[in-house]
Design an enzyme around this catalytic site. Structure first.
Site, short mmCIF file in Angstrom:
data_model
loop_
_atom_site.label_atom_id
_atom_site.label_comp_id
_atom_site.label_asym_id
_atom_site.label_seq_id
_atom_site.Cartn_x
_atom_site.Cartn_y
_atom_site.Cartn_z
N LYS A 32 0.82 -1.22 0.00
CA LYS A 32 0.00 0.00 0.00
C LYS A 32 0.85 1.27 0.00
O LYS A 32 0.38 2.34 -0.32
CB LYS A 32 -0.95 0.01 1.20
CG LYS A 32 -0.28 0.14 2.57
CD LYS A 32 -1.35 0.17 3.66
CE LYS A 32 -0.78 0.08 5.05
NZ LYS A 32 0.11 1.16 5.47
N LEU A 35 7.75 -0.04 -1.33
CA LEU A 35 8.43 -1.33 -1.22
C LEU A 35 9.57 -1.21 -0.21
O LEU A 35 10.18 -0.15 -0.07
CB LEU A 35 8.99 -1.75 -2.59
CG LEU A 35 7.96 -2.18 -3.64
CD1 LEU A 35 8.63 -2.35 -5.00
CD2 LEU A 35 7.24 -3.47 -3.22
N GLY A 172 11.81 5.00 26.85
CA GLY A 172 12.04 3.62 26.41
C GLY A 172 13.51 3.37 26.12
O GLY A 172 14.08 4.01 25.23
N GLY A 173 14.10 2.47 26.89
CA GLY A 173 15.53 2.16 26.73
C GLY A 173 15.75 0.83 26.05
O GLY A 173 16.67 0.09 26.40
N GLY A 174 14.91 0.49 25.07
CA GLY A 174 15.14 -0.70 24.26
C GLY A 174 16.10 -0.37 23.12
O GLY A 174 16.75 0.68 23.13
N ILE A 176 15.66 0.52 19.92
CA ILE A 176 15.41 1.74 19.14
C ILE A 176 15.73 2.98 19.97
O ILE A 176 16.37 3.92 19.50
CB ILE A 176 13.95 1.74 18.61
CG1 ILE A 176 13.78 0.62 17.57
CG2 ILE A 176 13.58 3.10 18.01
CD1 ILE A 176 12.37 0.48 17.01
N GLY A 262 8.27 0.50 22.03
CA GLY A 262 7.95 -0.77 21.38
C GLY A 262 7.08 -0.61 20.15
O GLY A 262 6.67 0.50 19.80
N ARG A 263 6.82 -1.74 19.52
CA ARG A 263 6.02 -1.75 18.29
C ARG A 263 4.92 -2.79 18.40
O ARG A 263 5.04 -3.73 19.17
CB ARG A 263 6.93 -2.04 17.08
CG ARG A 263 7.94 -0.91 16.86
CD ARG A 263 8.82 -1.18 15.67
NE ARG A 263 8.11 -1.22 14.40
CZ ARG A 263 7.73 -0.16 13.69
NH1 ARG A 263 7.98 1.06 14.12
NH2 ARG A 263 7.12 -0.30 12.52
N HIS A 433 45.63 -11.63 11.37
CA HIS A 433 46.16 -10.62 12.29
C HIS A 433 46.55 -9.37 11.50
O HIS A 433 47.07 -9.51 10.41
CB HIS A 433 47.39 -11.18 13.01
CG HIS A 433 48.06 -10.18 13.89
ND1 HIS A 433 47.54 -9.81 15.11
CD2 HIS A 433 49.20 -9.45 13.73
CE1 HIS A 433 48.33 -8.90 15.67
NE2 HIS A 433 49.35 -8.66 14.84
C1 LIG Z 1 13.62 2.79 13.90
C2 LIG Z 1 13.73 1.32 13.57
C3 LIG Z 1 14.97 0.75 13.40
C4 LIG Z 1 15.08 -0.61 13.09
N1 LIG Z 1 16.33 -1.14 12.93
C5 LIG Z 1 16.46 -2.44 12.64
C6 LIG Z 1 17.74 -3.02 12.41
O1 LIG Z 1 18.77 -2.35 12.48
N2 LIG Z 1 17.81 -4.33 12.12
C7 LIG Z 1 16.69 -5.13 12.05
O2 LIG Z 1 16.81 -6.32 11.79
N3 LIG Z 1 15.46 -4.61 12.25
C8 LIG Z 1 15.32 -3.29 12.54
N4 LIG Z 1 14.07 -2.76 12.70
C9 LIG Z 1 12.90 -3.67 12.62
C10 LIG Z 1 12.54 -3.97 11.16
O3 LIG Z 1 12.32 -2.78 10.46
C11 LIG Z 1 11.30 -4.85 11.12
O4 LIG Z 1 11.50 -5.98 11.93
C12 LIG Z 1 11.00 -5.32 9.70
O5 LIG Z 1 10.80 -4.23 8.85
C13 LIG Z 1 9.76 -6.23 9.67
O6 LIG Z 1 9.53 -6.65 8.38
P1 LIG Z 1 8.07 -7.05 7.87
O7 LIG Z 1 8.26 -7.42 6.45
O8 LIG Z 1 7.48 -8.03 8.80
O9 LIG Z 1 7.19 -5.73 8.01
P2 LIG Z 1 7.37 -4.25 7.47
O10 LIG Z 1 8.77 -3.94 7.15
O11 LIG Z 1 6.70 -3.39 8.48
O12 LIG Z 1 6.55 -4.22 6.12
C14 LIG Z 1 5.18 -4.38 6.08
C15 LIG Z 1 4.65 -3.74 4.81
O13 LIG Z 1 3.29 -4.10 4.66
C16 LIG Z 1 2.58 -3.00 4.09
N5 LIG Z 1 1.16 -3.19 4.41
C17 LIG Z 1 0.57 -3.22 5.63
N6 LIG Z 1 -0.74 -3.47 5.53
C18 LIG Z 1 -1.01 -3.60 4.20
C19 LIG Z 1 -2.18 -3.86 3.45
N7 LIG Z 1 -3.36 -4.09 4.04
N8 LIG Z 1 -2.09 -3.91 2.10
C20 LIG Z 1 -0.90 -3.71 1.48
N9 LIG Z 1 0.24 -3.45 2.13
C21 LIG Z 1 0.19 -3.42 3.48
C22 LIG Z 1 3.22 -1.81 4.78
O14 LIG Z 1 3.01 -0.62 4.04
C23 LIG Z 1 4.69 -2.22 4.82
O15 LIG Z 1 5.37 -1.76 3.68
C24 LIG Z 1 13.92 -1.41 12.97
C25 LIG Z 1 12.66 -0.83 13.13
C26 LIG Z 1 12.56 0.51 13.42
C27 LIG Z 1 11.19 1.13 13.57
#
Ligand SMILES: Cc1cc2nc3c(=O)[nH]c(=O)nc-3n(C[C@H](O)[C@H](O)[C@H](O)COP(=O)(O)OP(=O)(O)OC[C@H]3O[C@@H](n4cnc5c(N)ncnc54)[C@H](O)[C@@H]3O)c2cc1C
Length: 458
Positions: A32, A35, A172-174, A176, A262-263, A433
């Site tokens: 939506k 990519l 939040g000290g996780g 992110i 968190g998320r 090394h």
């Molecule tokens: C600030 C931040 C930093 C991060 N840093 C790291 C890192 O360094 N290393 C790491 O491994 N992870 C990191 N993460 C976590 C990582 O981004 C996520 O774990 C990962 O993107 C999850 O992938 P996913 O494909 O499950 O979902 P997402 O990447 O969230 O993708 C989901 C997609 O689905 C689309 N979508 C949702 N609903 C619909 C619908 N109904 N129709 C069509 N499309 C839809 C969305 O638009 C989105 O593009 C970070 C996250 C954040 C917020």
């Protein structure tokens, strides 16, 4: 009729689409927004672009160590944001080309599931034998009075700021929260972190977390643990964060407050309830095939339980489609590396000492400090250590690194933990090394009391 409709083009969805094509499936990917999902557009990549800006500023701040001098150093966040956006755009277009090359049909629009095998995208229906949900996650906003005030933002908005806030409060000290605390501290913000739990960084090895606390202090980042935020108020141009701390009330004045609490899984509009798909705390329940409670509908990535990491989403996507194709593959959740891009970096794989203890495992620990590693000294990056945990049979079950390039060093450890290799396998592997990797080798040797560059323990 298609073989597979994937909803969501993040690292879970787009990687699953490519793997499914490699396996000969006819695939439609619905996205939506952009990519690459959260990872490319609002997560991993944008933060690491900023992390590089911060790394450069950190190096500039200690130029005297390298007998170099620079004057009038300045930093422009709006320029850094443009750089970040260029990197993101390049990667997003790379994914578009990849999907095109693999002949994945990409449909732009918001998908909802009508019933198994039928998906509606902006009024158009698509039919497929299977549906894979990969809709990811969004920031979880805590129910604290004042979270809706202007200037109280999530990571999504922090990445779009065009000026560095003078004072940044991080709730939040996780992972992110700590990454942004380090990045914005290097950018010049005065940073305070408020964490309601007794420790930072969730379930990571406590020794590593304790060390991180020391390094955060050294960077002048103020950290309060066991500090539950009660409210946020606006007083003129200042945001006042009020928390209940160990020794009473903590008040913190800020220009920007980052909610890094968190998320949560993103499933809005999919129609899960109507379909009767079983969920728990918003996460979609799946079986070992990543199939939901409704046959023919699958889910992977942040939208299901487990580590919310891009590489986990990708691996789950790969394994889900491989299992659809009849291959017998599983995600090894005991060998998932995870990194914190902080100063210094942290990277871990396998069990922490506390996990080994709580599972009743008879274990031994080996350690090595970067301060005794030639490459780290040459780099001027001597903070940190490598900690290795091995079981009674000498199998390496956990590796925890805090220090320079920890996120790169963890790869070797991941192969070792995943393949249940033994201490002797590592000791018998010649490490070049001078490299940071020698610190890992020495920590493994230390499990057997054989570290060559540590003083004898007796
Ligand atoms: C600030 C931040 C930093 C991060 N840093 C790291 C890192 O360094 N290393 C790491 O491994 N992870 C990191 N993460 C976590 C990582 O981004 C996520 O774990 C990962 O993107 C999850 O992938 P996913 O494909 O499950 O979902 P997402 O990447 O969230 O993708 C989901 C997609 O689905 C689309 N979508 C949702 N609903 C619909 C619908 N109904 N129709 C069509 N499309 C839809 C969305 O638009 C989105 O593009 C970070 C996250 C954040 C917020």
């Amino acid at each position: 009729m298609k073989d597979l409709i994937i909803i969501g083009g993040g690292p879970g969805g787009y990687v699953a689409a490519i793997r499914a094509r490699q396996l000969g499936m006819d695939v439609v990917l619905v996205e939506k927004d952009a990519l690459g999902g959260t990872c490319l557009n609002r997560g991993c990549i944008p933060t690491k672009a900023y992390f590089q800006n911060a790394t450069v500023l950190q190096t500039l701040a200690k130029l005297s160590e390298y007998n170099a001098k620079a004057e009038n150093i300045s930093f422009d966040l709006s320029g850094a944001r443009e750089r970040k956006n260029r990197i993101v755009a390049k990667l997003v277009s790379g994914i578009r080309d990849l999907l095109k090359g693999y002949r994945v049909e990409v449909v732009k629009g918001e998908a909802s599931i009508v019933e198994p095998g039928r998906v509606l995208v902006d009024g158009e229906e698509i039919a497929a034998r299977r549906i894979l949900i990969a809709t990811g996650s969004e920031p979880a906003v805590p129910p604290i009075p004042g979270v809706d005030l202007p200037g109280v933002i999530t990571s999504d908005e922090l990445l779009e700021l065009d000026a560095v806030p003078q004072r940044l409060s991080v709730i939040g000290g996780g992972v992110i929260g700590i990454e942004f605390a380090c990045i914005f501290n290097a950018f010049g913000s005065r940073v305070m972190v408020l964490e309601s739990m007794p420790d930072l960084l969730g379930a990571m090895d406590r020794e590593i977390v304790r060390r991180m606390g020391v390094y955060l202090k050294k960077q002048k980042i103020e950290v309060h643990t066991q500090a539950g935020v009660e409210r946020i108020e606006r007083q003129g141009s200042t945001l006042k964060v009020v928390a209940r701390g160990k020794k009473g009330t903590i008040e913190c004045n800020a220009d920007i407050v980052l909610l890094a609490t968190g998320r949560k899984p993103f499933t809005r509009g999919l129609g899960l309830e109507r379909l009767g798909i079983s969920c728990e705390r918003g996460f979609i329940n799946v079986d070992e095939n990543y199939e939901t409670s409704v046959p023919g509908i699958y889910a992977i990535g942040d939208v299901i339980k487990g580590p919310m990491l891009a590489h986990v989403a990708s691996e789950e996507g790969i394994v889900a489609v491989e299992r659809m194709a009849g291959l017998d593959r599983r995600v090894d959740y005991d060998a998932i590396p995870s990194c914190v891009f902080s100063f210094p970096e942290i990277a871990t794989v396998g069990l922490s000492q506390e996990e080994a203890q709580s599972r009743g495992i008879d274990f031994k620990v080996g350690k090595f400090l970067f301060a005794a590693n030639g490459k780290a000294l040459a780099m001027g990056e001597t903070d940190g250590m490598v900690k290795v945990i091995a079981d009674a049979g000498d199998t390496v079950i956990g590796v925890h690194i805090i220090g320079p390039h920890a996120s790169d060093l963890i790869q070797e450890a991941s192969v070792i933990v995943k393949n249940k290799l033994k201490v002797s396998d590592v000791i018998g592997t010649v490490h070049p090394h001078p490299t940071l990797g020698e610190a890992f080798l020495e920590a493994v040797m230390d499990v057997k009391g054989r570290s060559l560059h540590s003083l004898p323990k007796v």
